[in-house]
Motif scaffolding. Structure first.
Motif, PDB file in Angstrom:
ATOM      1  N   ASP A  93      46.673  11.784  26.553  1.00 46.55           N
ATOM      2  CA  ASP A  93      46.127  10.706  25.737  1.00 46.55           C
ATOM      3  C   ASP A  93      44.609  10.891  25.586  1.00 46.55           C
ATOM      4  N   VAL A  94      43.978   9.952  24.889  1.00 50.30           N
ATOM      5  CA  VAL A  94      42.555  10.114  24.561  1.00 50.30           C
ATOM      6  C   VAL A  94      41.701  10.233  25.826  1.00 50.30           C
ATOM      7  N   TYR A 128      39.729   3.137  23.183  1.00 53.49           N
ATOM      8  CA  TYR A 128      40.797   3.982  22.640  1.00 53.49           C
ATOM      9  C   TYR A 128      41.453   4.853  23.706  1.00 53.49           C
ATOM     10  N   ARG A 131      45.210   5.503  23.952  1.00 49.51           N
ATOM     11  CA  ARG A 131      45.878   5.898  22.705  1.00 49.51           C
ATOM     12  C   ARG A 131      46.429   7.319  22.831  1.00 49.51           C
ATOM     13  N   SER A 133      47.170  11.009  21.748  1.00 53.03           N
ATOM     14  CA  SER A 133      46.322  11.795  20.847  1.00 53.03           C
ATOM     15  C   SER A 133      47.001  12.114  19.525  1.00 53.03           C
ATOM     16  N   LYS A 135      48.325  10.060  17.616  1.00 52.14           N
ATOM     17  CA  LYS A 135      48.210   8.942  16.682  1.00 52.14           C
ATOM     18  C   LYS A 135      46.784   8.755  16.183  1.00 52.14           C
ATOM     19  N   LEU A 136      45.972   9.819  16.202  1.00 48.47           N
ATOM     20  CA  LEU A 136      44.580   9.687  15.778  1.00 48.47           C
ATOM     21  C   LEU A 136      44.391  10.222  14.366  1.00 48.47           C
ATOM     22  N   GLN A 140      38.844  10.477  13.928  1.00 50.32           N
ATOM     23  CA  GLN A 140      38.936  10.092  15.343  1.00 50.32           C
ATOM     24  C   GLN A 140      39.127  11.313  16.229  1.00 50.32           C
TER      25      GLN A 140
ATOM     26  N   SER B 309      52.854  12.146  24.728  1.00 46.27           N
ATOM     27  CA  SER B 309      52.158  11.556  23.587  1.00 46.27           C
ATOM     28  C   SER B 309      52.725  12.020  22.252  1.00 46.27           C
TER      29      SER B 309
END
Lengths: 360, 310
Positions: A93-94, A128, A131, A133, A135-136, A140, B309
């Motif tokens: 993730d971010v 963020y 979130r 990654s 979905k960026l 972003q 993810s």
């Protein structure tokens, strides 16, 4: 002036029979925003990858902070990179992406989390972290890549065409933001780009590269006003080229005969590449102006408008001066109360000797 | 001709002049074409897979009375299948052998797939082609080959004796579990190499550079980026090897001896010599259920590791 942080000493890179870098030398100062600018295939990305440690130079030496980088792998260099593709880890993730490099530094969990949050806030992505990654958006992803590199607090941040995948609006916004960020953190940035406007806007100094060689290193204004060669002049912005013949050159000044403009006396610095081999003169379109009756200029010439291209905030006129075979481009800002001359009209073109540059 | 084909034929061969009607029917037409395309496969699967499966399932609830079959519903076969220590032993041994074969195959296949994906620059297709060469000979022949290699007077023993490393031929290498594991691992390696290769070659190289740039050495980078991203391929490889090897009966029959017998061998015996097809059916259904459950678990675990993810 600050001490050089990176010294490139005759760096050479060969791939088989192809030579990507022909002994490139340059010095990059601490805290500087430095750009490597050139057309694709000029070796700018190879040079950046040599600095990062992804390529080993086949000759010469790269020193960072005085230490030779020879044999030092990428993971032990004080550099971090923002990749053209951003290279965001899809399985993390971010926050995990941004904190990826911190794990090796042996920070406490809270300290690492704090630095990740800080870095995300720096690129306007606060909150963020969780979130995924995947979905960026493109912008972003770019910010995450930037935060991931900045969180390492590198001595040098390397950016490989970081904005080329973004649309025009977003790109302009990110240019301003990168510049602001660089000033705020004070880290040395080296940017690779093929976009001359981007380089001019953002950089303290720019190295223009062609065919594996640096053609000129200068700040934006010098590069634009005093390019050392016809090739550099043509690559940066738009330039009118006129045939020129040097009739006399001394230490203090040069006398030249320029097609369409006549005999001109120039200062020595107006031939940045030297007067000896100068064969053409260059004048930027916006340094020429169309004169209305009653207006005057240092020098004038007369000609006929052959074409008009309207850009909204400005207009380009193709004007063929008397005695010239090809037209020159004259760019005028569209100001209130001024009527633009139409195709076929005779006009007076005003210019100053200061605007002329002699080129090889 | 199936119903789907009858409906599809006029739409599929429509003349260009009737384009507009065709467009009006586009949705129906495409669906019909799709059905037409899958119908041979579908029929094949129905006749040769679903029907026999249904038959086996039915059979498992019946009883064999010497020559005829008693068709009253009973769970007696399952009771026997799940309580008899012999069947339990064979099932557990089958799972253990397949498990070991799967792990070994994946571990051996990974470096080969890695090498082809990352270090072969030219002729990658040739390498993949060479990997499939063992498949040019029949599976049975390959199993016999191992018999020749591992036998009492086989290639391996003769060589070791000739070298003076041993005096008596080794006996633990043929007609036991080790031989089954060795033979199966060799036979299934290419099946494991290909999916892992595909997963590895799909990894964006800049991700690996990014990991290095952020301070990872080669080993860390492998465990933090390469392996997690190759996980879908590793998992596919594991399933491809695990599912069929549990039910293998040729290999244990030929090289396994009595210690190396697996569940499929006893199922074969039930359908043949023992003349108890319903019990064989119950054993088959049970082992299918167990394999399905394990495969599902593997999938779920793999999804958690590999694709948080995505």
């Amino acid at each position: 002036m600050n001490a050089p942080l990176i010294a490139l000493d005759r760096v050479e890179k060969r791939f088989g029979a192809f030579t990507a870098l022909h002994g490139v030398s340059a010095e990059i100062r601490e805290g500087e925003f430095f750009s490597l600018l050139g057309p694709s295939g000029c070796g700018k990305t190879t040079l950046l990858r040599c600095i990062a440690g992804f390529e080993q130079p086949t000759g010469g030496e790269i020193r960072i902070d005085g230490g030779s980088m020879e044999g030092v792998p990428a993971n032990r260099r004080p550099t971090n990179m923002v990749f053209q593709s951003y290279a965001i880890f899809p399985h993390l993730d971010v926050a995990q992406n941004v904190g990826y490099g911190l794990r090796r530094l042996g920070l406490k969990r809270e300290e690492a989390a704090r630095r990740v949050e800080e870095a995300l806030a720096m690129v306007d992505l606060a909150g963020y972290g969780a979130r995924p990654s995947g979905k960026l958006s493109g912008g972003q992803r770019q910010r995450v890549a930037l935060a991931r590199a900045l969180v390492m607090r590198p001595r040098v941040l390397l950016l490989d065409e970081p904005l080329s995948a973004l649309d025009k609006k977003l790109r302009e916004q990110m240019q301003a933001e990168l510049r602001r960020l660089q000033r705020a953190v004070g880290i040395t940035f080296i940017l690779v780009t093929h976009d001359q406007e981007e380089a001019l806007i953002m950089s303290d100094r720019i190295a223009v590269m062609f065919d594996g060689r640096i053609a000129q290193v200068a700040d934006s204004e010098t590069l634009y006003r005093r390019p050392v060669s016809r090739r550099v002049a043509a690559f940066i912005g738009v330039m009118n080229f006129l045939e020129a013949r040097v009739s006399a050159a001394s230490g203090s000044g040069i006398e030249a005969e320029i097609e369409g403009l006549g005999r001109v006396a120039l200062r020595a610095e107006q031939a940045p590449g030297g007067a000896a081999g100068a064969l053409s003169a260059g004048v930027r379109p916006e340094l020429l102006s169309l004169l209305w009756p009653g207006e005057s200029a240092e020098r004038t010439a007369e000609g006929v408008v052959e074409d008009v291209v309207y850009y909204g905030y400005m207009t380009d006129f193709a004007v063929r001066l008397d005695g010239m075979a090809r037209p020159l481009t004259v760019s005028m800002r569209n100001a209130a109360g001024r009527r633009a001359p139409a195709k076929g009209e005779r006009v007076r073109v005003g210019w100053s000797t200061e605007s002329v540059v002699l080129l090889a | 001709m199936s119903a789907a084909e009858e409906r599809a034929a006029p739409v599929a061969y429509i003349s260009p002049r009737r384009r507009s009607r065709r467009i009006a029917n586009a949705l129906r037409g495409e669906a019909a074409q799709g059905l037409l395309l899958v119908s041979p496969t579908f029929l094949y699967a129905l006749v040769l897979l679903a029907a026999p499966l249904a038959l086996v399932l039915l059979l498992s609830f019946w009883t064999q009375n010497y020559l005829e079959i008693d068709r009253t519903f009973t769970l007696a076969n399952y009771r026997e299948a799940w309580t008899d220590p012999l069947y339990r032993l064979l099932m557990l041994r089958s799972l253990a052998i397949s498990g070991i074969v799967t792990v070994l195959t994946v571990i051996l296949a990974f470096p080969i797939a890695y090498f082809v994906a990352f270090h072969v620059k030219r002729n990658r297709a040739l390498w993949l082609f060479l990997i499939t060469i063992p498949f040019w000979t029949s599976y049975l022949l390959r199993v016999f080959l191992w018999k020749v290699i591992l036998g009492y007077n086989g290639v391996l023993n003769s060589a070791l004796i000739w070298l003076g490393l041993i005096e008596e031929p080794l006996t633990f290498i043929l007609y036991d579990v080790n031989a089954v594991i060795l033979t199966l691992t060799h036979a299934w390696a290419p099946f494991a190499i290909l999916p892992i290769y595909v997963a590895l070659s799909r990894i964006d190289r800049s991700l690996l550079e990014a990991a290095e740039d952020l301070g990872d050495g080669p080993l860390r980078r492998f465990f933090r980026v390469t392996l997690p991203l190759a996980m879908p391929g590793v998992l596919a490889a594991a399933l491809i090897v695990f599912i069929p090897t549990v039910g293998d009966y040729v290999t244990p029959r030929l090289v396994g001896g009595s210690d190396g017998l697996m569940i499929a061998n006893i199922i074969q015996v039930q359908f043949g010599k023992a003349n108890d097809a319903p019990l064989g059916a119950a054993l088959s259904v049970s082992s299918m259920a167990i394999v399905a459950a394990i495969s599902l678990m593997l999938l779920l675990v793999g999804r958690r590791i590999g694709g948080a993810s995505r």
